[in-house]
Design an enzyme around this catalytic site. Structure first.
Site, PDB file in Angstrom:
ATOM      1  N   ARG A   7       0.840  -1.198   0.000  1.00 19.59           N
ATOM      2  CA  ARG A   7       0.000   0.000   0.000  1.00 19.59           C
ATOM      3  C   ARG A   7       0.876   1.250   0.000  1.00 19.59           C
ATOM      4  NH1 ARG A   7      -3.832   2.372   4.871  1.00 19.59           N
ATOM      5  NH2 ARG A   7      -4.927   3.929   3.593  1.00 19.59           N
ATOM      6  N   HIS A   8       0.374   2.309  -0.567  1.00 18.09           N
ATOM      7  CA  HIS A   8       1.068   3.596  -0.613  1.00 18.09           C
ATOM      8  C   HIS A   8       1.230   4.213   0.779  1.00 18.09           C
ATOM      9  CE1 HIS A   8      -2.679   5.719   0.304  1.00 18.09           C
ATOM     10  NE2 HIS A   8      -3.254   4.859  -0.537  1.00 18.09           N
ATOM     11  N   ARG A  57      -0.045   8.971  -5.284  1.00 17.42           N
ATOM     12  CA  ARG A  57       0.425   8.455  -3.995  1.00 17.42           C
ATOM     13  C   ARG A  57       1.051   7.080  -4.138  1.00 17.42           C
ATOM     14  NH1 ARG A  57      -5.231   8.626  -4.103  1.00 17.42           N
ATOM     15  NH2 ARG A  57      -6.404   6.739  -3.504  1.00 17.42           N
ATOM     16  N   GLU A  81      -7.472   2.282  -6.781  1.00 19.10           N
ATOM     17  CA  GLU A  81      -8.255   1.959  -5.598  1.00 19.10           C
ATOM     18  C   GLU A  81      -9.718   1.692  -5.954  1.00 19.10           C
ATOM     19  OE1 GLU A  81      -8.680   0.567  -2.972  1.00 19.10           O
ATOM     20  OE2 GLU A  81      -8.126   1.885  -1.304  1.00 19.10           O
ATOM     21  N   HIS A 150      -3.310   0.215  -3.436  1.00 21.68           N
ATOM     22  CA  HIS A 150      -4.179   0.842  -2.449  1.00 21.68           C
ATOM     23  C   HIS A 150      -4.772  -0.195  -1.498  1.00 21.68           C
ATOM     24  CE1 HIS A 150      -3.860   4.414  -4.999  1.00 21.68           C
ATOM     25  NE2 HIS A 150      -3.880   3.537  -5.990  1.00 21.68           N
TER      26      HIS A 150
END
Length: 200
Positions: A7-8, A57, A81, A150
């Site tokens: 995940r970012h 992101r 996402e 995401h």
């Protein structure tokens, strides 16, 4: 084969408990630091390639982790996402007040409960798995793959790959910023995966 679903890093909307969905919110200062920490954590893994969401992101997190290593990055729209529909930009408190039953089911990890006029975790997970499957199917020598995306979509994808049922899905950890679910392939068939680490 090893699969790292990362995940970012943190954004201002993460900090404010806002639903981001596909809104293109950049990393904040904390998120940038988290990305560098993730780069150090995964520095000794020889990734053959990185699949990356196009949202800033995620792309910036991937850039930090890949660094100066000669790892090919492939930006894929299908790694975005879960579409947030009417929830995008709202705080979780606002969502809970406007849609209490749907929000309760979503927070309880019901794979078929998602943002109003958006996408469910089940659909998002299937989208991400399909994108990865199609990419891997035309590769000949990928042994270690980094996927940067995401939290909601990657969690759902990990669950699908590892064979979580609807009943056991809540047992799969939500991903913290710049944390990963790690899976290994159990056999030659792409569909047979084992979750070996959660939220690391």
């Amino acid at each position: 084969m090893k699969l790292v679903l990362l995940r970012h890093g943190q954004t201002d909307w993460n900090f404010e408990d806002r639903y981001q969905g596909r809104s293109d919110i950049p990393l904040n200062a904390v998120g940038q630091r988290q990305a560098l920490e993730a780069a150090a954590r995964w520095a000794n893994v020889e990734f053959d390639a990185a699949l990356v969401s196009p949202l800033q992101r995620a792309y910036d997190t991937a850039s930090a982790v890949v660094g100066h290593r000669s790892i090919e990055r492939h930006v894929m729209d299908d790694l975005m996402e879960t579409a947030g529909g009417d929830w995008e930009g709202l705080t979780f408190r606002q969502i809970r007040e406007q849609w209490p039953e749907i929000f309760r089911d979503w927070r309880a990890s019901n794979r078929d409960a998602g943002p109003v006029n958006g996408e469910t975790p089940r659909l998002a997970g299937h989208r991400v798995v399909t994108a990865m499957t199609e990419w891997i199917s035309v590769q000949s020598s990928v042994r270690s793959l980094l996927v940067v995306g995401h939290g909601s979509a990657l969690r759902a994808a990990a669950a699908q790959l590892a064979g979580f049922s609807d009943e056991t899905y809540p047992e799969l950890s939500r991903l913290d910023n710049c944390h990963a679910h790690v899976l290994t392939q159990k056999g030659a068939n792409f569909g047979r995966w084992e979750l070996v680490e959660q939220n690391v």
